[in-house]
Design an enzyme around this catalytic site. Structure first.
Site, short mmCIF file in Angstrom:
data_model
loop_
_atom_site.label_atom_id
_atom_site.label_comp_id
_atom_site.label_asym_id
_atom_site.label_seq_id
_atom_site.Cartn_x
_atom_site.Cartn_y
_atom_site.Cartn_z
N CYS A 118 0.71 -1.33 0.12
CA CYS A 118 -0.18 -0.15 0.10
C CYS A 118 0.73 1.34 -0.07
O CYS A 118 0.46 2.50 -0.15
CB CYS A 118 -0.95 0.08 1.14
SG CYS A 118 -2.37 -1.47 1.13
N HIS B 220 -3.13 7.75 2.04
CA HIS B 220 -3.54 6.30 1.71
C HIS B 220 -4.78 6.20 2.33
O HIS B 220 -5.24 6.32 3.43
CB HIS B 220 -2.72 5.27 2.16
CG HIS B 220 -3.02 3.88 2.11
ND1 HIS B 220 -3.64 3.40 0.82
CD2 HIS B 220 -3.08 2.63 2.93
CE1 HIS B 220 -3.93 1.92 0.92
NE2 HIS B 220 -3.76 1.80 2.17
N ASN C 187 -10.16 0.35 -0.12
CA ASN C 187 -8.82 0.31 0.08
C ASN C 187 -8.12 -0.17 -1.21
O ASN C 187 -8.31 -1.34 -1.65
CB ASN C 187 -8.26 -0.55 0.85
CG ASN C 187 -6.63 -0.46 1.31
OD1 ASN C 187 -6.04 0.07 0.24
ND2 ASN C 187 -6.27 -0.94 2.60
O1 UT7 Z 1 -3.69 -0.83 3.59
C1 UT7 Z 1 -2.80 -1.22 4.31
C2 UT7 Z 1 -2.71 -1.00 5.78
N1 UT7 Z 1 -4.07 -1.54 6.52
C3 UT7 Z 1 -4.80 -0.96 7.43
O2 UT7 Z 1 -4.36 0.30 7.51
C4 UT7 Z 1 -5.85 -1.52 7.99
C5 UT7 Z 1 -5.67 -1.40 9.69
N2 UT7 Z 1 -6.84 -2.21 10.41
C6 UT7 Z 1 -8.30 -1.78 10.26
O3 UT7 Z 1 -8.38 -0.78 9.50
C7 UT7 Z 1 -9.09 -2.55 11.17
O4 UT7 Z 1 -8.24 -3.13 12.06
C8 UT7 Z 1 -9.91 -3.34 10.46
C9 UT7 Z 1 -11.12 -2.53 9.73
C10 UT7 Z 1 -9.24 -4.28 9.44
C11 UT7 Z 1 -11.00 -4.05 11.57
O5 UT7 Z 1 -11.30 -3.41 12.59
P1 UT7 Z 1 -11.29 -3.51 13.86
O6 UT7 Z 1 -11.99 -2.37 14.62
O7 UT7 Z 1 -9.82 -3.56 14.33
O8 UT7 Z 1 -12.04 -4.81 14.20
P2 UT7 Z 1 -11.37 -6.28 14.85
O9 UT7 Z 1 -10.56 -6.83 13.76
O10 UT7 Z 1 -10.69 -6.05 16.09
O11 UT7 Z 1 -12.83 -7.18 14.81
C12 UT7 Z 1 -13.81 -6.78 15.92
C13 UT7 Z 1 -14.81 -7.60 15.79
C14 UT7 Z 1 -14.38 -9.33 15.44
O12 UT7 Z 1 -15.48 -9.87 16.41
P3 UT7 Z 1 -15.23 -10.47 17.84
O13 UT7 Z 1 -13.93 -11.33 17.90
O14 UT7 Z 1 -15.11 -9.24 18.61
O15 UT7 Z 1 -16.32 -11.19 18.14
C15 UT7 Z 1 -14.44 -9.67 14.34
O16 UT7 Z 1 -14.76 -11.26 14.16
O17 UT7 Z 1 -15.62 -7.48 14.21
C16 UT7 Z 1 -15.58 -9.10 13.67
N3 UT7 Z 1 -15.75 -8.54 12.28
C17 UT7 Z 1 -16.45 -8.64 11.35
N4 UT7 Z 1 -17.99 -8.37 11.66
C18 UT7 Z 1 -18.85 -8.06 10.73
C19 UT7 Z 1 -14.45 -8.54 11.50
N5 UT7 Z 1 -14.70 -8.33 10.06
C20 UT7 Z 1 -15.98 -8.19 10.11
C21 UT7 Z 1 -16.95 -8.12 9.23
N6 UT7 Z 1 -18.33 -7.64 9.68
N7 UT7 Z 1 -16.48 -7.65 7.83
#
Ligand code: UT7
Length: 329
Positions: free
Chosen positions: A123, A256, A286
């Site tokens: 990225c 980005h 993204n």
């Molecule tokens: O471009 C390259 C660089 N990339 C980035 O900068 C991305 C950086 N990371 C992020 O943007 C975020 O971490 C994400 C958007 C990827 C995820 O958001 P988050 O607030 O960090 O969520 P999480 O991964 O901690 O997941 C929270 C919950 C989990 O459930 P539990 O374990 O709390 O029950 C996941 O299983 O959300 C669940 N989850 C979803 N639920 C519904 C994960 N993906 C989904 C989904 N729909 N698509």
């Protein structure tokens, strides 16, 4: 790096004279994903800011998107392919292992001279490619360079993994750089960083001849988020300090587009009002190396970013790689 310029280097400094973007025709909304995956529009929007993404279909691919973005950048600059001496393409999703996307675009544009190559920095690829192009121009190796970011991340995604597949989209963006920037104009600085110890936070297995399993992007989202906040803040400080600037001197941030929460955090750090931050993540998701030039193209074409404006670009991605570019348009 930033430049302590001699008059020779000043003569060769790079200015940005054209921008262009290209998106696949097909738009896929969050609701469409939620119809076949355990997710919801509400989750995707509140966690990321994404409402929809463009995905390739038919004969669209990295080369065709890159070619279309390059054509628009040339048009926007009032130049033709005959004016271009080099092409650098940032991509993690070329159509072929080789030849590079860059030489395919060279042929597609009808160029009969110059050279082209691809850069792999996930990225952060566009910032890396911009830095390479700036160096080529400053060293006198090329007088004009097309810098393109293009991705077809839809090829890398596991469409059953809701934690990654909802996050990405396909697209391309291009800029044309030319030697001969005036005083304080053009690429003022670029800063590049990587930390290979963090390579397993965001990766794709599947190189030719190894890793016979399914090719799919894997990300420890929360950890990448944490590193993005820390490293991007440091990168912004580094760019400002090198140029003797304050946050309030920045007129536009073109970041980005990974997550609206990260973008908002950076804007807050610079005390930039939201209408000075170019956001496309809501409509493009993204698009990795394409996201900065796509966002820049949109804001230049709709008249928000004007000649003379000071623009800060920053990115972080797989590697981990990260960096910044400060550009006076
Ligand atoms: O471009 C390259 C660089 N990339 C980035 O900068 C991305 C950086 N990371 C992020 O943007 C975020 O971490 C994400 C958007 C990827 C995820 O958001 P988050 O607030 O960090 O969520 P999480 O991964 O901690 O997941 C929270 C919950 C989990 O459930 P539990 O374990 O709390 O029950 C996941 O299983 O959300 C669940 N989850 C979803 N639920 C519904 C994960 N993906 C989904 C989904 N729909 N698509």
């Amino acid at each position: 790096m930033a430049y302590d310029e001699t008059s020779q280097q000043k003569r060769l400094a790079a200015r940005l004279i054209g921008v262009g973007g290209a998106l696949p025709k097909q738009v896929v909304t969050n609701d469409e994903l939620a119809a076949r995956l355990d997710t919801s529009d509400e989750w995707i929007r509140t966690r990321t800011g994404i409402r929809q993404r463009h995905l390739v279909s038919g004969d669209e691919g990295a080369v065709s998107l890159a070619r279309d973005a390059a054509k628009r950048a040339l048009e926007n600059a009032g130049k033709t392919a005959a004016d271009v001496e080099a092409i650098i393409v940032a991509t993690s999703t070329p159509d072929q292992v080789f030849p590079s996307v860059a030489v395919r675009v060279q042929a597609a544009l009808g160029m009969e001279r110059g050279f082209g190559f691809d850069v792999s920095a996930a990225c952060s690829g566009f910032v890396y490619a911009l830095s390479m192009a700036d160096s080529l121009i400053r060293s006198g190796q090329a007088a004009s360079v097309l810098v393109i970011g293009v991705e077809v991340f839809s090829r890398l995604l596991d469409w059953e993994d809701r934690s990654t597949c909802v996050l990405f989209g396909d697209g391309a963006g291009a800029v044309l750089l030319e030697k001969g920037a005036g005083e304080g104009e053009g690429i003022l600085s670029t800063h590049l960083h990587s930390d290979g110890r963090l390579g397993d936070l965001l990766y794709v297995d599947g190189a030719v001849g190894c890793c016979s399993g399914k090719v799919a992007l894997k990300m420890q989202g929360r950890e990448v988020f944490r590193h993005a906040v820390v490293n991007l803040a440091a990168a912004v400080d580094e760019a400002l300090e090198t140029n003797g600037l304050k946050g309030s001197d920045i007129q536009w941030m073109v970041p980005h587009q990974a997550n609206l929460r990260i973008i908002d955090g950076m804007a807050k750090k610079l005390a930039l009002p939201s209408d000075r931050v170019v956001v496309t993540v809501d409509r493009h998701a993204n698009t990795s190396a394409a996201s900065i030039p796509l966002a820049l193209a949109e804001a230049v074409e709709d008249g928000r970013i004007k000649k003379g404006d000071l623009v800060l670009m920053e990115a972080l991605g797989g590697g981990l790689t990260w960096g910044s570019a400060l550009v006076r348009m």
